[in-house]
Design a protein around this motif. Structure first.
Motif, mmCIF file in Angstrom:
data_model
loop_
_atom_site.group_PDB
_atom_site.id
_atom_site.type_symbol
_atom_site.label_atom_id
_atom_site.label_comp_id
_atom_site.label_asym_id
_atom_site.label_seq_id
_atom_site.Cartn_x
_atom_site.Cartn_y
_atom_site.Cartn_z
ATOM 1 N N GLU A 1 0.808 -1.229 0.000
ATOM 2 C CA GLU A 1 0.000 0.000 0.000
ATOM 3 C C GLU A 1 0.841 1.278 0.000
ATOM 4 O O GLU A 1 0.562 2.213 -0.763
ATOM 5 C CB GLU A 1 -0.967 -0.021 1.189
ATOM 6 C CG GLU A 1 -1.930 1.148 1.160
ATOM 7 C CD GLU A 1 -3.066 0.994 2.155
ATOM 8 O OE1 GLU A 1 -3.504 -0.147 2.405
ATOM 9 O OE2 GLU A 1 -3.517 2.031 2.674
ATOM 10 N N PRO A 2 1.901 1.373 0.849
ATOM 11 C CA PRO A 2 2.690 2.613 0.822
ATOM 12 C C PRO A 2 3.317 2.885 -0.539
ATOM 13 O O PRO A 2 3.464 4.046 -0.938
ATOM 14 C CB PRO A 2 3.773 2.370 1.885
ATOM 15 C CG PRO A 2 3.198 1.346 2.787
ATOM 16 C CD PRO A 2 2.356 0.471 1.921
ATOM 17 N N GLN B 1 0.723 4.347 -2.675
ATOM 18 C CA GLN B 1 0.509 5.743 -2.268
ATOM 19 C C GLN B 1 1.636 6.635 -2.760
ATOM 20 O O GLN B 1 1.423 7.784 -3.147
ATOM 21 C CB GLN B 1 0.374 5.815 -0.737
ATOM 22 C CG GLN B 1 -0.915 5.189 -0.242
ATOM 23 C CD GLN B 1 -0.934 4.996 1.256
ATOM 24 O OE1 GLN B 1 0.093 4.781 1.877
ATOM 25 N NE2 GLN B 1 -2.115 5.048 1.849
ATOM 26 N N LEU B 2 2.857 6.081 -2.770
ATOM 27 C CA LEU B 2 3.996 6.852 -3.280
ATOM 28 C C LEU B 2 3.822 7.126 -4.772
ATOM 29 O O LEU B 2 4.066 8.244 -5.253
ATOM 30 C CB LEU B 2 5.301 6.087 -3.011
ATOM 31 C CG LEU B 2 6.589 6.825 -3.371
ATOM 32 C CD1 LEU B 2 6.770 8.058 -2.500
ATOM 33 C CD2 LEU B 2 7.798 5.899 -3.210
ATOM 34 N N ALA C 1 0.995 7.292 -6.337
ATOM 35 C CA ALA C 1 -0.084 8.283 -6.455
ATOM 36 C C ALA C 1 0.457 9.687 -6.189
ATOM 37 O O ALA C 1 0.121 10.642 -6.904
ATOM 38 C CB ALA C 1 -1.206 7.946 -5.479
ATOM 39 N N MET C 2 1.294 9.807 -5.174
ATOM 40 C CA MET C 2 1.870 11.122 -4.864
ATOM 41 C C MET C 2 2.720 11.637 -6.035
ATOM 42 O O MET C 2 2.632 12.814 -6.405
ATOM 43 C CB MET C 2 2.733 11.016 -3.604
ATOM 44 C CG MET C 2 3.219 12.351 -3.102
ATOM 45 S SD MET C 2 4.609 12.190 -1.972
ATOM 46 C CE MET C 2 5.963 12.052 -3.110
ATOM 47 N N PHE D 1 0.548 12.964 -8.773
ATOM 48 C CA PHE D 1 0.107 14.320 -8.441
ATOM 49 C C PHE D 1 1.196 15.319 -8.848
ATOM 50 O O PHE D 1 0.925 16.321 -9.522
ATOM 51 C CB PHE D 1 -0.104 14.445 -6.917
ATOM 52 C CG PHE D 1 -1.539 14.416 -6.466
ATOM 53 C CD1 PHE D 1 -2.397 15.465 -6.748
ATOM 54 C CD2 PHE D 1 -2.028 13.351 -5.729
ATOM 55 C CE1 PHE D 1 -3.710 15.462 -6.305
ATOM 56 C CE2 PHE D 1 -3.350 13.325 -5.283
ATOM 57 C CZ PHE D 1 -4.186 14.374 -5.575
ATOM 58 N N ALA E 1 -4.410 9.565 -9.565
ATOM 59 C CA ALA E 1 -3.681 9.608 -8.291
ATOM 60 C C ALA E 1 -4.647 9.667 -7.114
ATOM 61 O O ALA E 1 -4.482 8.951 -6.112
ATOM 62 C CB ALA E 1 -2.762 10.831 -8.275
ATOM 63 N N ALA E 2 -5.675 10.492 -7.236
ATOM 64 C CA ALA E 2 -6.615 10.655 -6.122
ATOM 65 C C ALA E 2 -7.497 9.420 -5.952
ATOM 66 O O ALA E 2 -8.003 9.168 -4.852
ATOM 67 C CB ALA E 2 -7.487 11.892 -6.361
ATOM 68 N N ALA E 3 -7.654 8.662 -7.041
ATOM 69 C CA ALA E 3 -8.492 7.459 -6.944
ATOM 70 C C ALA E 3 -7.770 6.344 -6.184
ATOM 71 O O ALA E 3 -8.417 5.470 -5.594
ATOM 72 C CB ALA E 3 -8.876 6.981 -8.343
ATOM 73 N N PRO F 1 -6.011 5.996 -3.232
ATOM 74 C CA PRO F 1 -6.354 5.698 -1.827
ATOM 75 C C PRO F 1 -7.806 5.277 -1.634
ATOM 76 O O PRO F 1 -8.109 4.474 -0.746
ATOM 77 C CB PRO F 1 -6.067 7.018 -1.090
ATOM 78 C CG PRO F 1 -5.955 8.059 -2.132
ATOM 79 C CD PRO F 1 -5.566 7.389 -3.395
ATOM 80 N N VAL F 2 -8.695 5.797 -2.497
ATOM 81 C CA VAL F 2 -10.109 5.418 -2.373
ATOM 82 C C VAL F 2 -10.284 3.961 -2.807
ATOM 83 O O VAL F 2 -10.984 3.174 -2.143
ATOM 84 C CB VAL F 2 -10.995 6.360 -3.209
ATOM 85 C CG1 VAL F 2 -12.472 6.029 -3.008
ATOM 86 C CG2 VAL F 2 -10.733 7.818 -2.837
ATOM 87 N N LYS G 1 -9.070 1.659 -0.215
ATOM 88 C CA LYS G 1 -9.966 1.529 0.935
ATOM 89 C C LYS G 1 -11.006 0.432 0.700
ATOM 90 O O LYS G 1 -11.291 -0.361 1.586
ATOM 91 C CB LYS G 1 -10.678 2.864 1.218
ATOM 92 C CG LYS G 1 -11.723 2.725 2.323
ATOM 93 C CD LYS G 1 -12.291 4.033 2.771
ATOM 94 C CE LYS G 1 -13.393 3.806 3.807
ATOM 95 N NZ LYS G 1 -12.929 3.147 5.032
#
Lengths: 60, 540
Positions: free
Chosen positions: A3-4, A7-8, A10-11, A14, A43-45, A47-48, A51
């Motif tokens: 997951e991290p 997220q990286l 995705a960041m 951005f 990117a914003a999708a 983390p969603v 979840k």
């Protein structure tokens, strides 16, 4: 991929969108800023999505 | 420039507030993590902007780009802060700090106030931009504070300092957007509103450390520190507003040494048994069977001494600041508008960042020098033998990536709301339905709202400064009080701003528990907002 790391990614998406959004809008190049907006959307999708569809190797 | 024609009515106001309501519900009610709630709020802000506020996609693109750039400013604080934290964990610095401080003062109330209020305020005076929260949260953890409190305490402790912190950047921003007739009067009124805020912060933090008995123990310290914070900030306004907060914070920090020599604050407060903020496994358990830390207290304090020295050197000496500030980075953005003529001017370089005077620079220098020094001293190797492998970079990514996503989405959300006219509707809607005295009372809440949306008192002032002046003039009241309430409210609003909370939860290792922190700081913020609202009535 853990997951991290997602997220990286995705960041970074951005951050990579920023020059595209600036150059695209400043130079009237819609293809460029639309690409930037799509990158931000993706990117914003992340983390969603994570979840509601957590990775198997992650603790909740 | 064309006047905005965005309709101010119940429908548009409810649409604009829906984004904020959604965020609060997701974070505080449904317990979503900030990196998950932020993007959902961001998507809703875009939908509302495009569908109901007639924002073209190009306007959304510009707003998104600016929001990302605004977030970069904060990410340059959070990544080195988290790296400093990981270096501290891997080298055993926090254990050295805890053991060293417990020999210096064994009084948990004193230590919590010293770090969570005095040191956080001092850091806000020089660094700001969330750095005090990111830095102080792990320090509080090290002295036995529960993680959620370790985030909430510096949020509350530093709030009064946001307006004139970072060498007065919030004040500079207000001067940029508002043509103020009575600058000194406004600066003094703002300082007068912020003085009781620091007192309330000290009282609240002491209460968290040990309720009534802690207040009875700490009242001399609270009064002295609050008088130094509020009094010096107020008096220095006559000379140089930009240094007022830094000098007040530095004086209070210096006062800690003689206070710590007072037996009242050096011996353990064993009679205080009800300690909401402290972990149950507090100092006593840790003391009995523990091995000595791998480093002494002076070594453990090295990064914070370096941080202070570099910040003071680069930000308080004008020739040095001028030289380092010449190198700036930024992106251009064109003028954009909406179907309701909400126009945002183009900029050849939007909000340029001067990397060498940015607070992140001081943090990076501190981390690099600390890492080299700790490596040379063998602290990493010794800690590895003691506690096993504690990888720095994977720990950094695990904490920083989700925090960064949250901050990016919050700042894009704020930018989209601003560029589409949603923020204008929110503020003008409040103004339209309130009588003059209630407008004055609610001025601080508009500042708080701005800080909640943008996680920055500076940005809150940019957003709402001119509006506050317009409301005061329209109501036939003195704008001084409205602008002071804006500055003080924007400062206090940082306490429950989601991006600030994420800064703390990331370095405290509790990403995902932002809602718990929010539930702790939200009532405090609203109560202080009411206090500010009542005090504002004296200035209008």
């Amino acid at each position: 991929m853990r997951e991290p790391m997602w997220q990286l990614v995705a960041m970074l998406l951005f951050l990579l969108a920023l020059p595209a959004l600036s150059a695209g809008t400043e130079n009237d190049a819609p293809a460029l800023w639309i690409t930037g907006l799509l990158a931000v959307t993706a990117a914003a999708a992340v983390p969603v999505v994570l979840k509601f569809a957590p990775l198997d190797d992650e603790e909740s | 420039m064309t006047e905005s024609t965005v309709p101010i009515n119940v429908g548009t106001w409810l649409l604009a507030i829906s984004v904020i309501v959604l965020l609060v519900v997701l974070l505080a009610v449904l317990h979503w993590k900030a990196p998950q709630a932020g993007p959902v709020g961001m998507f809703l802000a875009v939908v509302v902007a495009v569908v109901f506020f007639q924002a073209p996609w190009e306007t959304i693109a510009v707003a998104t780009g600016k929001g990302i750039w605004d977030a970069v400013f904060i990410l340059l604080v959070i990544w080195p802060s988290l790296l400093l934290y990981q270096v501290g964990v891997a080298s055993g610095a926090f254990e050295g700090l805890r053991q060293g401080l417990s020999r210096y003062s064994r009084n948990h109330v004193f230590l919590v106030l010293a770090f969570g209020w005095v040191f956080a305020s001092f850091m806000q005076g020089i660094a700001g931009f969330g750095a005090p929260i990111a830095i102080v949260a792990p320090l509080l953890l090290a002295i036995g504070v529960r993680p959620v409190y370790a985030v909430a305490i510096p949020l509350i402790g530093h709030a009064w300092a946001s307006m004139y912190g970072t060498l007065g950047v919030g004040w500079i921003a207000l001067l940029q957007v508002v043509d103020i007739d009575d600058e000194l009067g406004t600066a003094l009124a703002t300082a007068a509103l912020l003085a009781p805020v620091t007192l309330v912060s000290g009282v609240t933090i002491a209460w968290m450390a040990g309720k009534g008995p802690a207040l009875r123990l700490a009242w001399p310290l609270i009064l002295i520190v609050a008088a130094l914070h509020g009094g010096i900030q107020f008096v220095v306004m006559y000379w140089e507003p930009l240094l007022s907060n830094f000098l007040g914070g530095a004086a209070a920090l210096a006062a800690l040494y003689p206070l710590s020599r007072w037996s009242r604050f050096s011996r353990a407060a064993d009679d205080i048994t009800d300690r909401p903020a402290m972990r149950d496994d507090g100092e006593s358990d840790a003391e009995e069977a523990e091995e000595p830390a791998v480093m002494s207290l002076p070594w453990a304090l090295l990064p914070y001494a370096l941080l202070t020295a570099v910040s003071v050197l680069t930000l308080t000496i004008p020739p040095v600041e001028d030289l380092l500030g010449r190198f700036e980075l930024g992106f251009p953005f064109p003028e954009v508008t909406t179907g309701y003529d909400v126009t945002t001017e183009g900029e050849s370089t939007y909000d340029p960042i001067a990397p060498l005077t940015h607070p992140g620079f001081a943090l990076i220098v501190s981390v690099v020098v600390t890492w080299l020094a700790f490596r040379a001293q063998g602290f990493f190797t010794a800690q590895r033998r003691k506690e096993g492998e504690q990888p720095i970079f994977s720990g950094l990514v695990t904490n920083a990536a989700p925090a960064s996503l949250a901050i990016l989405s919050f700042l894009v959300l704020a930018s989209v709301m601003e560029h589409s006219g949603q923020i204008e509707v929110l503020a003008e809607g409040i103004d339209a339905v309130l009588p003059p005295w209630l407008s004055a009372f609610s001025a601080a809440f508009i500042g708080i709202l701005g800080a909640f949306i943008t996680s920055s008192s500076t940005s809150a002032n940019v957003l709402f400064g001119q509006l506050q002046q317009n409301i005061a003039t329209g109501a036939g009241l003195n704008p001084t009080g409205f602008l002071a309430a804006q500055g003080a409210g924007g400062s206090v609003g940082n306490t429950f701003a989601p991006a600030n909370i994420v800064l703390g939860t990331s370095t405290a290792g509790i990403v995902g528990q932002e809602g718990r922190v929010l539930r702790m700081t939200l009532p405090w913020t609203l109560a202080v907002g009411v206090l500010l609202g009542l005090l504002t009535l004296f200035f209008v």
